[in-house]
Design a protein around this motif. Structure first.
Motif, PDB file in Angstrom:
ATOM      1  N   HIS A  32       0.821  -1.223   0.000  1.00 36.40           N
ATOM      2  CA  HIS A  32       0.000   0.000   0.000  1.00 36.40           C
ATOM      3  C   HIS A  32       0.847   1.262   0.000  1.00 36.40           C
ATOM      4  O   HIS A  32       0.356   2.335   0.358  1.00 36.40           O
ATOM      5  CB  HIS A  32      -0.964   0.013   1.190  1.00 36.40           C
ATOM      6  N   GLY A  33       2.116   1.121  -0.386  1.00 38.33           N
ATOM      7  CA  GLY A  33       3.011   2.264  -0.396  1.00 38.33           C
ATOM      8  C   GLY A  33       3.353   2.786   0.985  1.00 38.33           C
ATOM      9  O   GLY A  33       3.981   3.827   1.124  1.00 38.33           O
ATOM     10  N   GLY A  34       2.923   2.032   2.015  1.00 32.50           N
ATOM     11  CA  GLY A  34       3.170   2.463   3.385  1.00 32.50           C
ATOM     12  C   GLY A  34       2.181   3.497   3.893  1.00 32.50           C
ATOM     13  O   GLY A  34       2.234   3.892   5.056  1.00 32.50           O
ATOM     14  N   LEU A  35       1.227   3.909   3.036  1.00 28.51           N
ATOM     15  CA  LEU A  35       0.282   4.952   3.444  1.00 28.51           C
ATOM     16  C   LEU A  35      -0.674   4.470   4.523  1.00 28.51           C
ATOM     17  O   LEU A  35      -1.135   5.259   5.356  1.00 28.51           O
ATOM     18  CB  LEU A  35      -0.500   5.461   2.220  1.00 28.51           C
ATOM     19  N   ASP A  36      -0.974   3.165   4.519  1.00 28.60           N
ATOM     20  CA  ASP A  36      -1.845   2.642   5.568  1.00 28.60           C
ATOM     21  C   ASP A  36      -1.201   2.773   6.946  1.00 28.60           C
ATOM     22  O   ASP A  36      -1.891   2.880   7.958  1.00 28.60           O
ATOM     23  CB  ASP A  36      -2.208   1.183   5.296  1.00 28.60           C
ATOM     24  N   ARG A  37       0.125   2.774   6.991  1.00 18.29           N
ATOM     25  CA  ARG A  37       0.819   2.903   8.275  1.00 18.29           C
ATOM     26  C   ARG A  37       0.561   4.249   8.931  1.00 18.29           C
ATOM     27  O   ARG A  37       0.537   4.358  10.155  1.00 18.29           O
ATOM     28  CB  ARG A  37       2.325   2.731   8.090  1.00 18.29           C
ATOM     29  N   ILE A  38       0.404   5.288   8.114  1.00 17.59           N
ATOM     30  CA  ILE A  38       0.290   6.637   8.660  1.00 17.59           C
ATOM     31  C   ILE A  38      -1.117   7.227   8.549  1.00 17.59           C
ATOM     32  O   ILE A  38      -1.415   8.229   9.190  1.00 17.59           O
ATOM     33  CB  ILE A  38       1.303   7.597   7.990  1.00 17.59           C
ATOM     34  N   GLU A  39      -1.991   6.606   7.747  1.00 17.23           N
ATOM     35  CA  GLU A  39      -3.351   7.122   7.588  1.00 17.23           C
ATOM     36  C   GLU A  39      -4.366   6.280   8.340  1.00 17.23           C
ATOM     37  O   GLU A  39      -5.479   6.745   8.623  1.00 17.23           O
ATOM     38  CB  GLU A  39      -3.725   7.186   6.096  1.00 17.23           C
ATOM     39  N   HIS A  40      -4.028   5.034   8.653  1.00 18.92           N
ATOM     40  CA  HIS A  40      -4.906   4.159   9.419  1.00 18.92           C
ATOM     41  C   HIS A  40      -4.401   4.066  10.853  1.00 18.92           C
ATOM     42  O   HIS A  40      -3.303   4.532  11.175  1.00 18.92           O
ATOM     43  CB  HIS A  40      -4.951   2.769   8.786  1.00 18.92           C
ATOM     44  N   TYR A  41      -5.201   3.440  11.705  1.00 15.07           N
ATOM     45  CA  TYR A  41      -4.856   3.303  13.118  1.00 15.07           C
ATOM     46  C   TYR A  41      -4.443   1.873  13.424  1.00 15.07           C
ATOM     47  O   TYR A  41      -5.167   0.925  13.107  1.00 15.07           O
ATOM     48  CB  TYR A  41      -6.053   3.671  13.998  1.00 15.07           C
ATOM     49  N   LEU A  46       3.079  11.436  20.057  1.00 16.70           N
ATOM     50  CA  LEU A  46       1.701  11.058  20.365  1.00 16.70           C
ATOM     51  C   LEU A  46       1.001  10.553  19.109  1.00 16.70           C
ATOM     52  O   LEU A  46       0.246   9.578  19.155  1.00 16.70           O
ATOM     53  CB  LEU A  46       0.936  12.240  20.961  1.00 16.70           C
ATOM     54  N   TYR A  47       1.251  11.208  17.992  1.00 12.63           N
ATOM     55  CA  TYR A  47       0.691  10.758  16.720  1.00 12.63           C
ATOM     56  C   TYR A  47       1.135   9.333  16.407  1.00 12.63           C
ATOM     57  O   TYR A  47       0.343   8.494  15.959  1.00 12.63           O
ATOM     58  CB  TYR A  47       1.115  11.714  15.604  1.00 12.63           C
ATOM     59  N   HIS A  48       2.396   9.032  16.671  1.00 10.96           N
ATOM     60  CA  HIS A  48       2.949   7.732  16.275  1.00 10.96           C
ATOM     61  C   HIS A  48       2.539   6.586  17.198  1.00 10.96           C
ATOM     62  O   HIS A  48       2.924   5.444  16.960  1.00 10.96           O
ATOM     63  CB  HIS A  48       4.471   7.828  16.173  1.00 10.96           C
ATOM     64  N   ARG A  49       1.736   6.872  18.218  1.00  6.38           N
ATOM     65  CA  ARG A  49       1.184   5.788  19.025  1.00  6.38           C
ATOM     66  C   ARG A  49       0.341   4.845  18.170  1.00  6.38           C
ATOM     67  O   ARG A  49       0.186   3.669  18.491  1.00  6.38           O
ATOM     68  CB  ARG A  49       0.309   6.350  20.158  1.00  6.38           C
ATOM     69  N   TYR A  50      -0.212   5.375  17.088  1.00  7.78           N
ATOM     70  CA  TYR A  50      -1.091   4.569  16.237  1.00  7.78           C
ATOM     71  C   TYR A  50      -0.458   4.235  14.889  1.00  7.78           C
ATOM     72  O   TYR A  50      -1.135   3.769  13.984  1.00  7.78           O
ATOM     73  CB  TYR A  50      -2.413   5.305  16.004  1.00  7.78           C
ATOM     74  N   THR A  51       0.838   4.470  14.748  1.00 13.62           N
ATOM     75  CA  THR A  51       1.542   4.162  13.497  1.00 13.62           C
ATOM     76  C   THR A  51       2.027   2.716  13.523  1.00 13.62           C
ATOM     77  O   THR A  51       2.574   2.253  14.520  1.00 13.62           O
ATOM     78  CB  THR A  51       2.744   5.103  13.315  1.00 13.62           C
ATOM     79  N   LEU A  52       1.838   2.024  12.420  1.00 10.52           N
ATOM     80  CA  LEU A  52       2.388   0.678  12.284  1.00 10.52           C
ATOM     81  C   LEU A  52       3.863   0.783  11.930  1.00 10.52           C
ATOM     82  O   LEU A  52       4.234   1.464  10.974  1.00 10.52           O
ATOM     83  CB  LEU A  52       1.642  -0.082  11.180  1.00 10.52           C
ATOM     84  N   LEU A  53       4.703   0.139  12.722  1.00 13.10           N
ATOM     85  CA  LEU A  53       6.153   0.152  12.527  1.00 13.10           C
ATOM     86  C   LEU A  53       6.725   1.576  12.482  1.00 13.10           C
ATOM     87  O   LEU A  53       7.394   1.972  11.523  1.00 13.10           O
ATOM     88  CB  LEU A  53       6.532  -0.608  11.255  1.00 13.10           C
ATOM     89  N   PRO A  54       6.486   2.371  13.514  1.00 15.64           N
ATOM     90  CA  PRO A  54       7.021   3.735  13.521  1.00 15.64           C
ATOM     91  C   PRO A  54       8.541   3.783  13.573  1.00 15.64           C
ATOM     92  O   PRO A  54       9.137   4.825  13.270  1.00 15.64           O
ATOM     93  CB  PRO A  54       6.400   4.345  14.790  1.00 15.64           C
ATOM     94  N   ASP A  55       9.185   2.662  13.958  1.00 20.05           N
ATOM     95  CA  ASP A  55      10.649   2.631  13.962  1.00 20.05           C
ATOM     96  C   ASP A  55      11.214   2.774  12.558  1.00 20.05           C
ATOM     97  O   ASP A  55      12.413   3.043  12.401  1.00 20.05           O
ATOM     98  CB  ASP A  55      11.153   1.329  14.607  1.00 20.05           C
TER      99      ASP A  55
END
Length: 316
Positions: free
Chosen positions: A130-139, A226-235
């Motif tokens: 998904h181009g990684g967009l689901d990581r930052i647009e979804h929860y 705080l935003y990245h609490r819901y990011t998938l693989l924020p590392d």
């Protein structure tokens, strides 16, 4: 050249001890973060005689794909800056190992002083689902602290939710059964407007001066983590985006490829590849800018580490 190694570890105290002793020189200091879910005492006992070794006091849970890994790294950066260290910060896991001698590592960083070694491309990233967009647009919500035990749900009013609403409602039921608060799903999720999202490998090496700038950025933007609490693989996103922003976007000569080699492409095995004695040729064939590799498991095959030690000694 002073080198400040940040080591994120959650297993194998003997292997972490070996990594520290292999990399230890007069100019190195080790900042070790032990996963909060792991007993720290075995690591401390093995490394108690190492003077240039510090354990990070504020510990985080290293839940797979969660922001705790990012926070652990930030704790280490804060300690390095507070200690007024110079040179480079090099992020490693406890299952990394050098491919080059300490002399070569120091020389390479000295020759490229000022550069940050980090793989990071603007999102959408063609190499990610998904181009990684689901990581930052979804929860992303953790169902437990188990590896990959999570669900990703788009905001309920989004097109992504409506396209596959039966599946997403099923995941929401899982969250409700675990009494997880899902109110955030009523809000659109957007990456912070003041920074451009980029993503890439978790493992990097940056100058201490850049680390200090990262910490300043976080102090000025308290909402960012705080935003990245819901990011998938924020590392693979959070710090990379900051560093890219600080170094003025793509094409900057101060951003060079990561110095850690990882094999994500071998078919038929769990990825990334856990190297063993059969992989010596592959590891030795890496170019001079690949200073480290991951990952290794000494409990499964320590021979590959013995073989690399012999090679490192002969090329020192």
């Amino acid at each position: 050249m002073d080198i400040n190694y940040i080591i994120l570890a959650h297993k194998n105290p003997a292997q972490v001890e070996r990594l520290v002793h292999t990399l230890s020189t007069e100019g190195t200091t080790f900042y070790i973060h032990i996963d909060k879910n792991t007993e720290q005492e075995p690591f401390e006992r093995r490394l108690q005689a190492v003077k240039n070794c510090r354990f990070i006091e504020t510990r985080e849970k290293g839940t797979w794909g969660d922001v705790g890994i990012v926070q652990a790294t930030i704790h280490a950066l804060r300690q390095i800056v507070a200690d007024q260290r110079s040179g480079y910060c090099v992020l490693l896991s406890g299952q990394d190992y050098p491919l080059k001698s300490n002399q070569h590592i120091a020389q390479y960083l000295t020759q490229n002083q000022g550069a940050s070694f980090m793989d990071a491309s603007a999102l959408p990233n063609l190499h990610w689902d998904h181009g990684g967009l689901d990581r930052i647009e979804h929860y992303k919500f953790n169902l437990s602290e188990g590896r990959q035990d999570y669900v990703v749900v788009p905001p309920v009013l989004s097109k992504d939710f409506s396209r596959n609403w039966i599946y997403h409602v099923y995941n929401i039921k899982k969250l409700l059964q675990r009494r997880i608060n899902i109110k955030v799903l009523l809000k659109k999720r957007s990456f912070p407007h003041y920074i451009r999202p980029v993503g890439g490998s978790q493992w990097w090496a940056i100058p201490v001066e850049t680390a200090a700038q990262v910490l300043t950025f976080l102090e000025q933007h308290t909402d960012y983590l705080l935003y990245h609490r819901y990011t998938l693989l924020p590392d693979e996103i959070a710090l990379q985006s900051i560093i890219r922003q600080l170094l003025h976007a793509d094409g900057n000569e101060l951003v060079q490829p990561t110095v850690t080699y990882i094999n994500w492409e071998r078919p038929g095995v769990t990825l990334p590849v856990t190297f063993d004695r059969n992989d010596l040729k592959e590891l030795l064939n890496q170019p001079e800018d690949k200073l480290f590799a991951r990952k290794f498991d000494a409990e499964t095959d320590a021979t590959i580490l013995d073989l690399l030690d012999r090679r490192i000694v002969t090329t020192a």
